[in-house]
Design a protein around this motif. Structure first.
Motif, PDB file in Angstrom:
ATOM      1  N   ASN A 110       2.576   0.578  -2.115  1.00  0.00           N
ATOM      2  CA  ASN A 110       1.901   0.366  -0.824  1.00  0.00           C
ATOM      3  C   ASN A 110       2.642  -0.603   0.085  1.00  0.00           C
ATOM      4  OD1 ASN A 110      -0.192   2.010  -1.750  1.00  0.00           O
ATOM      5  ND2 ASN A 110      -1.290   0.269  -2.639  1.00  0.00           N
ATOM      6  N   LYS A 111       3.882  -0.956  -0.280  1.00  0.00           N
ATOM      7  CA  LYS A 111       4.680  -1.902   0.508  1.00  0.00           C
ATOM      8  C   LYS A 111       3.921  -3.208   0.766  1.00  0.00           C
ATOM      9  CE  LYS A 111       7.573   1.559   2.784  1.00  0.00           C
ATOM     10  NZ  LYS A 111       8.092   2.090   4.057  1.00  0.00           N
ATOM     11  N   LYS A 113       0.745  -3.851   0.860  1.00  0.00           N
ATOM     12  CA  LYS A 113      -0.528  -3.808   1.562  1.00  0.00           C
ATOM     13  C   LYS A 113      -1.685  -3.504   0.612  1.00  0.00           C
ATOM     14  CE  LYS A 113       0.882  -0.646   4.535  1.00  0.00           C
ATOM     15  NZ  LYS A 113       2.324  -0.530   4.300  1.00  0.00           N
ATOM     16  N   THR A 114      -2.827  -4.149   0.859  1.00  0.00           N
ATOM     17  CA  THR A 114      -4.053  -3.794   0.164  1.00  0.00           C
ATOM     18  C   THR A 114      -4.574  -2.476   0.734  1.00  0.00           C
ATOM     19  OG1 THR A 114      -5.488  -4.942   1.743  1.00  0.00           O
ATOM     20  CG2 THR A 114      -4.610  -6.247  -0.094  1.00  0.00           C
ATOM     21  N   THR A 115      -5.604  -1.925   0.080  1.00  0.00           N
ATOM     22  CA  THR A 115      -6.188  -0.674   0.578  1.00  0.00           C
ATOM     23  C   THR A 115      -6.711  -0.850   1.995  1.00  0.00           C
ATOM     24  OG1 THR A 115      -6.815  -0.019  -1.660  1.00  0.00           O
ATOM     25  CG2 THR A 115      -7.969   1.063   0.161  1.00  0.00           C
ATOM     26  N   GLN A 117      -5.699  -3.051   4.216  1.00  0.00           N
ATOM     27  CA  GLN A 117      -4.562  -3.217   5.122  1.00  0.00           C
ATOM     28  C   GLN A 117      -3.866  -1.884   5.387  1.00  0.00           C
ATOM     29  OE1 GLN A 117      -2.350  -6.235   3.040  1.00  0.00           O
ATOM     30  NE2 GLN A 117      -3.479  -7.916   3.981  1.00  0.00           N
ATOM     31  N   LYS A 118      -3.828  -0.997   4.406  1.00  0.00           N
ATOM     32  CA  LYS A 118      -3.251   0.339   4.621  1.00  0.00           C
ATOM     33  C   LYS A 118      -4.028   1.084   5.696  1.00  0.00           C
ATOM     34  CE  LYS A 118      -2.239   3.011   1.182  1.00  0.00           C
ATOM     35  NZ  LYS A 118      -2.467   3.767  -0.073  1.00  0.00           N
ATOM     36  N   ASP A 119      -5.349   0.960   5.658  1.00  0.00           N
ATOM     37  CA  ASP A 119      -6.180   1.620   6.673  1.00  0.00           C
ATOM     38  C   ASP A 119      -5.895   1.055   8.064  1.00  0.00           C
ATOM     39  OD1 ASP A 119      -7.352   3.162   4.714  1.00  0.00           O
ATOM     40  OD2 ASP A 119      -9.105   1.867   4.474  1.00  0.00           O
ATOM     41  N   PHE A 121      -3.052  -0.317   9.076  1.00  0.00           N
ATOM     42  CA  PHE A 121      -1.732   0.170   9.486  1.00  0.00           C
ATOM     43  C   PHE A 121      -1.803   1.615   9.991  1.00  0.00           C
ATOM     44  CE2 PHE A 121       0.287  -3.570   8.012  1.00  0.00           C
ATOM     45  CZ  PHE A 121       1.626  -3.521   8.363  1.00  0.00           C
ATOM     46  N   LYS A 122      -2.711   2.417   9.424  1.00  0.00           N
ATOM     47  CA  LYS A 122      -2.873   3.790   9.891  1.00  0.00           C
ATOM     48  C   LYS A 122      -3.447   3.825  11.304  1.00  0.00           C
ATOM     49  CE  LYS A 122      -3.585   5.995   5.361  1.00  0.00           C
ATOM     50  NZ  LYS A 122      -4.582   6.685   4.483  1.00  0.00           N
ATOM     51  N   GLN A 327       8.231  -4.039   5.061  1.00  0.00           N
ATOM     52  CA  GLN A 327       7.792  -2.675   5.301  1.00  0.00           C
ATOM     53  C   GLN A 327       8.947  -1.679   5.344  1.00  0.00           C
ATOM     54  OE1 GLN A 327       4.408  -2.077   5.275  1.00  0.00           O
ATOM     55  NE2 GLN A 327       4.540  -4.226   4.672  1.00  0.00           N
TER      56      GLN A 327
END
Length: 328
Positions: A110-111, A113-115, A117-119, A121-122, A327
């Motif tokens: 996930n580079k 990122k937490t779950t 934080q991934k959301d 970034f999207k 990233q």
């Protein structure tokens, strides 16, 4: 029981390496929460709830590897402070090592990122943030709260700080050169050459005990101009250069009194939620703007210089950056 454990934590470790209050607070929060997860709403009277490790792990359910690891670490630390040295302790240590490996695998995938934080970034790109931060700062001078948050976020875009700027005080370079630097724990924004140049001097930050003082010149003329406007504009701070020494850099806009680190975090959560629909912390800003290494097997000289500079300003290692922030 929790009071006994907390007392033992305060005595734990060698005289030269006692646990930090923040570490103790984290352990205590996690062991109390873990007891509640396992036993429900009953008094915390012993660590017996840890005896069935498999049940503890089952009740942690689908929590992330990092959350499980943190709970297990609190169990290990609590058992240690109570003098437990048996197979149960070893089982928890083995479980921690497995969870740590899973945590690292997730971080790499996930580079960093937490779950959640991934959301983010999207939904929010770096270009979205740039568009907001590139707004002319002079258009914001009628709103002190908006201006201060806009300025802080611009600083974070260039400098990967945490929330240590909440502690910073203003000082002219002549005055800074006169003060006693021995055991100085203060953070400063140093104004040089009548405001033409500036620097951050940080004595207290997350890893300052290990790395010591950081002195960071502000190279971006836009940030210098924004700070100068923040201090001098009649609609903002309205400070004369002769008046700035020892004034807080950041402040409550109605009273001009110093804010806390928690206040700074709260300001930015509210500001970014309003602008982007998500709360974007200083940690997440560091992930958005971490220097890119295009080919980790063949990093260029310029890429390495930017990475080293960023790591020094953040106060962590290159390995930590590549695992948690980069990233590329």
């Amino acid at each position: 029981m929790d009071k006994i454990i907390e007392s033992n934590f305060n005595q734990f470790g060698s005289s030269k390496k006692k646990l930090k209050p923040s570490t103790i607070k984290g352990y205590m929060t996690n062991i109390r929460n873990l007891q509640s997860i396992v036993e429900g709403n009953v008094p915390f009277i012993s660590l017996d709830f840890l005896n069935d490790k498999d049940n503890v792990l089952k009740l942690l359910g689908d929590k992330s590897a990092s959350t499980k690891r943190n709970y297990v670490n609190s169990a290990i630390a609590s058992l240690h402070t109570m003098g437990v040295q048996n197979d149960l302790l070893k089982e928890y240590e083995n479980l921690r090592d497995v969870l740590q490996s899973q945590y690292i695998d997730e971080k790499i995938t996930n580079k960093g990122k937490t779950t959640q934080q991934k959301d983010i970034f999207k939904d929010v790109s770096k270009e979205d943030i740039d568009k907001v931060l590139d707004v002319d700062h002079m258009s914001l001078v009628k709103n002190k709260i908006e201006y201060q948050n806009h300025m802080i976020m611009n600083i974070y875009r260039k400098h990967p700080f945490r929330n240590e700027l909440a502690d910073a005080i203003l000082i002219k370079s002549q005055e800074y050169n006169r003060i006693d630097k021995v055991d100085d724990k203060r953070n400063y924004v140093v104004i040089k050459d009548s405001g033409k140049n500036m620097s951050f001097i940080l004595n207290t930050y997350k890893t300052s005990d290990r790395l010591g003082k950081k002195e960071i010149d502000i190279a971006d003329p836009k940030i210098i101009l924004m700070i100068r406007t923040w201090l001098s504009n009649p609609q903002l701070r309205n400070l004369k250069l002769s008046e700035i020494n020892y004034k807080p850099f950041l402040c409550f806009t109605k009273t001009n009194t110093k804010i806390s680190r928690n206040d700074l975090s709260a300001f930015l959560r509210k500001y970014t939620k309003q602008k982007f629909g998500h709360s974007i912390s200083s940690t997440l800003m560091c992930k958005y703007y971490s220097p890119i290494i295009k080919d980790k097997q063949n990093p260029t000289k310029d890429e390495m210089e930017l990475l080293i500079k960023s790591c020094k300003e953040r106060g962590h290692s290159i390995g930590m950056n590549l695992l948690h922030y980069n990233q590329s």
